[in-house]
Write an enzyme that holds these catalytic residues in place. Structure first.
Site, PDB file in Angstrom:
ATOM      1  N   GLY B  13       0.831  -1.196   0.000  1.00 60.19           N
ATOM      2  CA  GLY B  13       0.000   0.000   0.000  1.00 60.19           C
ATOM      3  C   GLY B  13       0.869   1.250   0.000  1.00 60.19           C
ATOM      4  N   ILE B  14       0.227   2.414   0.316  1.00 57.35           N
ATOM      5  CA  ILE B  14       1.017   3.652   0.384  1.00 57.35           C
ATOM      6  C   ILE B  14       1.699   3.694   1.740  1.00 57.35           C
ATOM      7  CG2 ILE B  14       0.993   6.161   0.171  1.00 57.35           C
ATOM      8  CD1 ILE B  14      -1.371   6.064  -1.552  1.00 57.35           C
ATOM      9  N   HIS B  15       2.863   3.073   1.856  1.00 60.52           N
ATOM     10  CA  HIS B  15       3.579   3.093   3.133  1.00 60.52           C
ATOM     11  C   HIS B  15       4.488   4.318   3.195  1.00 60.52           C
ATOM     12  CE1 HIS B  15       5.790   0.675   0.257  1.00 60.52           C
ATOM     13  NE2 HIS B  15       6.884   0.968   0.901  1.00 60.52           N
ATOM     14  N   ALA B  16       5.203   4.452   4.306  1.00 58.38           N
ATOM     15  CA  ALA B  16       5.917   5.700   4.601  1.00 58.38           C
ATOM     16  C   ALA B  16       6.778   6.232   3.450  1.00 58.38           C
ATOM     17  CB  ALA B  16       6.770   5.514   5.856  1.00 58.38           C
ATOM     18  N   ALA B  19       4.917   7.382   0.343  1.00 58.92           N
ATOM     19  CA  ALA B  19       4.079   8.511   0.765  1.00 58.92           C
ATOM     20  C   ALA B  19       4.925   9.770   0.793  1.00 58.92           C
ATOM     21  CB  ALA B  19       3.463   8.234   2.141  1.00 58.92           C
TER      22      ALA B  19
END
Lengths: 542, 85
Positions: B13-16, B19
């Site tokens: 997913g949109i992890h750190a 992002a």
């Protein structure tokens, strides 16, 4: 001796004194402020200082643990600049006329709460990031010292939890191991520990009382255990394990990429035995030249019904691709009454070792056999596969097997499915096969001697019965002479011969095997380098 | 105003890390950039907001760009998503 268990994030053994790293409680005091503009400016300055520190940490981490793992400190800098975060702090300062430390503390709690409440393990962890950056700003605002440094000797670091910045700031030469009460395998600290090859445990249920400071301890990263003030036996055992581990690492460093060659220039193939595709990583890590025995049983045992051709194809393809052109020898189904999957519906047998097993099942049930062969042939295009048939006792069997595999190839051609012509070999693991190895050698491309079964059939000793151990001679001359005979017969027909049983890894026999002319030894991945070390020490000209 | 939709393919997913990179890319434009998931919309220039959406693999996001450089921004951000997420 006290023993505490946790979850290991990196194996290895550390022996040394405990150093407690307790977070200095930053008690934040709420103070009334007259000049809120000045207070906001004080916050802005502290934030800039924090960003500079993080930029330096990023550079340090980049060198130590690589760019991907260092990226978190770049994210931390962005978090400090986040509009919502900054607005919240400045708002609290202005609206409530309070000090910056307090505003940062409250904002940190609110943002951390937002992450903690998410139903996503990874995002929950990010609460720690918010706290980490905020604590840094508060520390700067209140002119507090940085995290505690370790002085004196390298130690086992024991902490409640470690923020990524704390982990990176530590002088790595002073850290033997990380042990934390909290933390998860997702945490950056865990990732960093793995990258730095430091034994580390998390989730250890230990009370961090000050008396622990300076106490002797041993961290067993393989078992996920820390012993505080270990007794002599535990200490001695783990010291030995640690030495073995160091020896293994020495071998890795010195021998990886080296040839399996004796002093007088004879080279031998050293391959690995595996029982699951999951083991492929160990094969590569230990620098094996190929896979000498791919036990395909797991494909059947891990399934609740007969595995389909497609399922098997994907597994063999993965092995072929991962080994990238190195030989992968797949042994066809070797299941019997002692090791069976329910759906095979095999009768219970008095003597399963001599029962309906392995190739006998395959010849009785050619449908199962053909499915596996089709999968192997289809996967042959993706690397260098070979196939090997177990439990051979007669020439007739081998001829029948070859007929079936020829049928499989013909069917594939008819269906316009491409495949490579692969080597077909047999296991020599019955005395009968040894005695007719001169005849068998004319039929196949290679032999692989399975010494475990060969020993038990030759000595008539059931290896499952411990009462027979005193009658069992692992180096029985009968077995060794059989191996010699097989080598000679193989070489007369110009085919190669390997050993894939336990004896192959027996360093006391390596010289004898090489003198017999064994071409390949296939052993557990962890024996590959010790065996290479042994081979390189031998001189057969003497 | 420019708007486009994108379904996240990255297993994490949109992890750190992405992002952060996405926020950096969005912040380099003058236009107002918003990112929305399931009706919740946040500024794409703020990392906490973007991470706070906790976008997972298979979920769809809507990116809205409004301002003088919206053409360029929308093109660039869509390209970024396709390459990284």
């Amino acid at each position: 001796m006290e023993k505490y268990s946790g979850k290991s994030v990196y194996g290895g053994i550390a022996i040394g004194k405990i150093h407690l790293m307790t977070k200095r409680e930053q008690s934040i005091v709420r103070r009334k402020i007259e000049d809120t503009d000045k207070e906001i400016k004080r916050f802005e300055e502290a934030k800039e200082t924090a960003k500079n520190q993080l930029a330096q940490l990023y550079e340090k981490a980049k060198v130590e643990v690589g760019e991907a793992n260092a990226a978190i400190f770049e994210i931390h800098q962005m978090m400090l600049d986040d509009g919502d975060y900054v607005d919240s702090i400045e708002n609290i300062i202005t609206k409530q006329s309070v000090n910056a430390e307090y505003a940062v503390g409250i904002t940190a709690d609110n943002f951390a709460e937002m992450f903690s409440s998410m139903d996503d393990a990874y995002m929950k962890e990010r609460a720690a990031d918010v706290k980490d950056i905020s604590e840094r700003v508060v520390r700067i605002l209140s002119n507090a010292e940085g995290t505690n440094d370790i002085s004196g000797e390298p130690s086992i670091i024991l902490a409640d939890d470690l923020a990524p910045s704390e982990t990176v700031q530590l002088d790595k030469n002073m850290v033997l191991s990380f042990v934390t009460v909290h933390g998860s395998t997702n945490s950056h600290t865990a990732i960093l520990a793995r990258t730095m090859n430091i034994p580390a445990l998390i989730g250890v249920n230990i009370e961090l009382s000050p008396e622990l400071e300076g106490k002797m301890a041993v961290v067993d990263g393989f078992a996920g255990v820390i012993y505080v003030e270990p007794d002599e036996k535990t200490l001695a055992d783990l010291k030995k394990a640690k030495d073995e581990e160091l020896e293994k690492q020495r071998l890795l460093l010195e021998l990886k990429g080296q040839e399996n060659i004796t002093k007088d220039g004879k080279t031998v193939l050293v391959y690995a035995n595996i029982g699951n595709v999951k083991d492929l990583a160990y094969v590569l890590a230990n620098d094996a030249g190929g896979i000498g025995l791919f036990r395909s049983e797991f494909v059947y045992l891990e399934s609740s019904t007969y595995p389909t051709e497609e399922e098997q194809f994907l597994i063999y393809k993965k092995a072929a691709e991962t080994m990238a052109g190195k030989r992968v020898i797949i042994r066809t189904l070797d299941i019997g009454a002692d090791k069976q999957a329910d759906y095979f519906d095999l009768d219970k047998e008095e003597n399963p070792a001599m029962g309906l097993r392995a190739i006998r099942i395959c010849l009785n049930r050619p449908d199962i056999f053909k499915t596996q062969l089709r999968a192997i042939y289809r996967a042959s295009e993706f690397g260098k596969l070979a196939v090997m048939y177990p439990m051979i006792t007669s020439l007739e069997e081998v001829k029948k097997i070859k007929e079936i595999s020829a049928q499989v190839r013909a069917e594939l051609r008819e269906e316009n499915i491409s495949y490579n012509d692969i080597e077909e070999g047999i296991m020599i693991e019955t005395p009968a096969a040894v005695m007719i190895s001169d005849l068998l050698a004319k039929e196949v491309d290679f032999f692989s001697i399975g010494t475990n079964d060969l020993s038990q059939y030759t000595m008539a000793i059931d290896r499952q019965n411990p009462k027979l151990d005193s009658f069992f001679y692992p180096h029985h001359e009968a077995v060794l002479r059989m191996i010699d005979m097989v080598c000679q017969n193989a070489h007369k027909e110009n085919i190669w011969v390997g050993i894939c049983g336990e004896l192959g890894a027996d360093l006391e026999l390596t010289e004898r095997f090489l003198r017999m002319g064994v071409d390949e030894l296939s052993v557990s991945p962890s024996y590959v380098l010790p065996l290479r070390d042994k081979i390189r020490s031998l001189d057969l000209s003497k | 105003m420019k708007e486009f939709k994108y379904v996240i393919t990255d297993p994490e997913g949109i992890h750190a890390r992405p992002a952060g990179e996405f926020v950096k890319a969005a912040a380099s434009f003058a236009s107002d950039v918003k990112i929305a998931k399931e009706g919740k919309s946040v500024s794409a220039k703020k990392i906490f907001g973007v991470m706070g959406l906790a976008v997972k693999q298979g979920q769809e996001i809507t990116v809205t760009v409004e301002g003088e450089d919206e053409e360029a921004a929308a093109a660039k951000l869509e390209e970024f998503l396709k390459a990284n997420l």
